[in-house]
Design a protein around this motif. Structure first.
Motif, PDB file in Angstrom:
ATOM      1  N   UNK A 266       0.854  -1.183   0.000  1.00 44.38           N
ATOM      2  CA  UNK A 266       0.000   0.000   0.000  1.00 44.38           C
ATOM      3  C   UNK A 266       0.892   1.235   0.000  1.00 44.38           C
ATOM      4  N   UNK A 267       0.683   2.128  -0.949  1.00 42.64           N
ATOM      5  CA  UNK A 267       1.439   3.371  -1.025  1.00 42.64           C
ATOM      6  C   UNK A 267       0.490   4.564  -0.974  1.00 42.64           C
ATOM      7  N   UNK A 268       0.984   5.645  -0.387  1.00 42.47           N
ATOM      8  CA  UNK A 268       0.173   6.856  -0.264  1.00 42.47           C
ATOM      9  C   UNK A 268       1.082   8.071  -0.374  1.00 42.47           C
ATOM     10  N   UNK A 269       0.634   9.079  -1.128  1.00 40.61           N
ATOM     11  CA  UNK A 269       1.318  10.372  -1.166  1.00 40.61           C
ATOM     12  C   UNK A 269       0.269  11.461  -1.287  1.00 40.61           C
ATOM     13  N   UNK A 270       0.598  12.639  -0.762  1.00 40.69           N
ATOM     14  CA  UNK A 270      -0.327  13.760  -0.860  1.00 40.69           C
ATOM     15  C   UNK A 270       0.422  15.057  -0.679  1.00 40.69           C
ATOM     16  N   UNK A 271      -0.018  16.085  -1.387  1.00 44.86           N
ATOM     17  CA  UNK A 271       0.512  17.415  -1.154  1.00 44.86           C
ATOM     18  C   UNK A 271       0.052  17.920   0.198  1.00 44.86           C
ATOM     19  N   UNK A 272       0.970  18.549   0.937  1.00 47.82           N
ATOM     20  CA  UNK A 272       0.634  19.055   2.280  1.00 47.82           C
ATOM     21  C   UNK A 272       0.768  20.567   2.366  1.00 47.82           C
ATOM     22  N   UNK A 273       1.406  21.159   1.374  1.00 46.17           N
ATOM     23  CA  UNK A 273       1.554  22.611   1.244  1.00 46.17           C
ATOM     24  C   UNK A 273       2.092  22.849  -0.159  1.00 46.17           C
ATOM     25  N   UNK A 274       2.016  24.059  -0.668  1.00 46.79           N
ATOM     26  CA  UNK A 274       2.570  24.305  -2.000  1.00 46.79           C
ATOM     27  C   UNK A 274       4.028  23.845  -2.102  1.00 46.79           C
ATOM     28  N   UNK A 275       4.272  22.965  -3.067  1.00 39.31           N
ATOM     29  CA  UNK A 275       5.608  22.428  -3.345  1.00 39.31           C
ATOM     30  C   UNK A 275       6.124  21.471  -2.258  1.00 39.31           C
ATOM     31  N   UNK A 276       5.260  20.985  -1.393  1.00 36.61           N
ATOM     32  CA  UNK A 276       5.653  20.012  -0.367  1.00 36.61           C
ATOM     33  C   UNK A 276       4.782  18.773  -0.486  1.00 36.61           C
ATOM     34  N   UNK A 277       5.412  17.617  -0.275  1.00 32.37           N
ATOM     35  CA  UNK A 277       4.731  16.333  -0.459  1.00 32.37           C
ATOM     36  C   UNK A 277       5.081  15.399   0.684  1.00 32.37           C
ATOM     37  N   UNK A 278       4.095  14.713   1.235  1.00 35.30           N
ATOM     38  CA  UNK A 278       4.321  13.643   2.211  1.00 35.30           C
ATOM     39  C   UNK A 278       4.003  12.311   1.550  1.00 35.30           C
TER      40      UNK A 278
END
Length: 426
Positions: A266-278
């Motif tokens: 299982x993989x997950x990614x999401x933007x958390x702020x402009x130009x930042x990714x978790x």
């Protein structure tokens, strides 16, 4: 109100494809299975790279516990350097067949192992050198369609896998009159091939850099492992108990069977702020399918079952693994249209159960991506990890005793890795 992010896609691919697979994983994992290039937004993508891993596992307090083959405790060191560095290459090509259908083709080396403590240590009757290597050729496609604010992607594919195995160990020490001509070792060489498949699904919202995916990779059955056991370095001499086995002094064709493990990730990614990714991932691997792989003379096939403890077993590859989990998480940042970077932390659960040295591994990874043009991208990543301490002793599994050749311990050791790749897209 949420915010909207428009990405080139480079950062997400750096974090998944480079950072998370550059170190020393559990079981016999090397590069693992990676299909993240399938998500690249470009119509055509070609990329390739190589990772070089430098483990520094040191064995200590080694004790020969089977002196009937010659008491090595009296003549050889009780320490050894167990591993050496190795390279893991990767290549893939992705094609956007239509706006909704994407396919990728890749070459990888998902599984492998190499130990080479050598002949000059007290555990030489347990291991002089062992090597496992795989070559994997895969084809994976996906179909995506609109669903709510994003898109669902259905994923499926297959792969052809080749495996080769090598094992060398000290069979017996020899008297001085023979040691000038023979070194007392035996070697196993085997190979086979098999097929596997994968299936999964993903959900993406590109404007928020959101993606979650769940992918299953099947087992690969190696039902026709075949090769030879070469004991020409141990002469057959009638009347001497240690040298009277008829398999000594000759090359014997052998067979066996094994299974490469299945896994689900299982993989997950999401933007958390402009130009930042978790980003993060959780993977379970069915390492317990790898216990003890027996090898028996081909002349006995169909007559007596070739299994651990069998009277016809000539040698074996003993792993005795349990299932393992791998958990990864990190943060990525896009500095500008050319530069992106990421940092991650990975925990890989040890798969050994009192025998062997596959303990927990903690790895810190750092990577950077540079895109001088919109068509070319370079990545460079590094990792530093800790191979946690433990010991290997004699254990009994399913009524069969393992680890009765040598025992040893090991401390917290370091592993380092560097990975580089190049991608061309248009």
């Amino acid at each position: 109100m949420g915010y909207r992010i428009v990405w080139s896609g480079a950062l997400a691919l750096v974090t998944y494809s480079v950072i998370t697979n550059v170190a020393f994983a559990g079981g016999i994992e090397r590069g693992g299975y990676d299909i993240d290039r399938l998500f690249d937004t470009s119509r055509y993508v070609i990329d390739g790279g190589v990772t070089y891993v430098m483990p520094d596992r040191k064995l200590k307090n080694v004790k020969d516990v089977n002196p009937k083959n010659g008491n090595l405790n009296l003549t050889r060191p009780n320490t050894a350097d167990e591993t050496s560095g190795y390279a893991v290459p990767y290549f893939s090509a992705k094609i956007g067949i239509t706006d909704d259908v994407d396919c990728m083709f890749d070459y990888s080396e998902p599984f492998g192992a190499h130990s080479d403590p050598g002949l000059n240590w007290a555990g030489a009757n347990y291991d002089v050198e062992q090597k496992i290597r795989t070559h994997n050729y895969g084809a994976t496609c996906s179909y995506k369609f609109d669903a709510g604010p994003g898109q669902i992607r259905l994923i499926g594919g297959g792969f052809f896998q080749e495996v080769t195995g090598y094992k060398e160990q000290l069979v017996t020490t020899l008297p001085a009159s023979l040691s000038s001509r023979y070194d007392g070792t035996g070697t196993l060489n085997v190979s086979d091939q098999g097929w596997g498949w994968r299936a999964g699904a993903a959900y993406e919202i590109p404007e928020y850099a959101f993606r979650t995916s769940l992918v299953y990779n099947s087992q690969v059955k190696y039902d026709n492992l075949s090769g030879t056991v070469d004991l020409t370095q141990v002469p057959h001499i009638a009347g001497i108990p240690a040298l009277s086995n008829p398999a000594l002094g000759v090359v014997t064709p052998v067979y066996g069977s094994a299974t490469a493990p299945d896994s689900i990730e299982l993989k997950l990614q999401t933007g958390i702020a402009p130009d930042w990714l978790a980003f993060g991932s959780v993977k379970w691997t069915n390492w317990s399918v790898l216990q003890s792989v027996s090898f028996c003379p081909k002349s006995t096939r169909g007559k007596v079952a070739c299994k651990p403890g069998s009277a016809v077993e000539l040698t074996s590859l003993d792993l005795l693994y349990r299932d393992g989990w791998t958990i990864n998480g990190g943060i990525g940042h896009k500095f500008n249209d050319q530069w992106s970077g990421a940092v991650s932390l990975t925990w890989d659960e040890g798969t050994s159960q009192g025998y062997g040295m596959q303990t927990d591994v903690w790895t810190l990874g750092v990577g950077v991506s540079y895109a001088p043009t919109q068509h070319v991208e370079f990545t460079l990543a590094g990792a530093l990890g800790i191979l946690t301490s433990g010991k290997s002793g004699t254990v009994v599994s399913n009524g069969v005793t393992y680890g009765d050749e040598a025992t040893y311990s090991f401390g917290n050791d370091l592993v380092a890795a560097v990975s580089t790749s190049m991608k061309v897209k248009f």
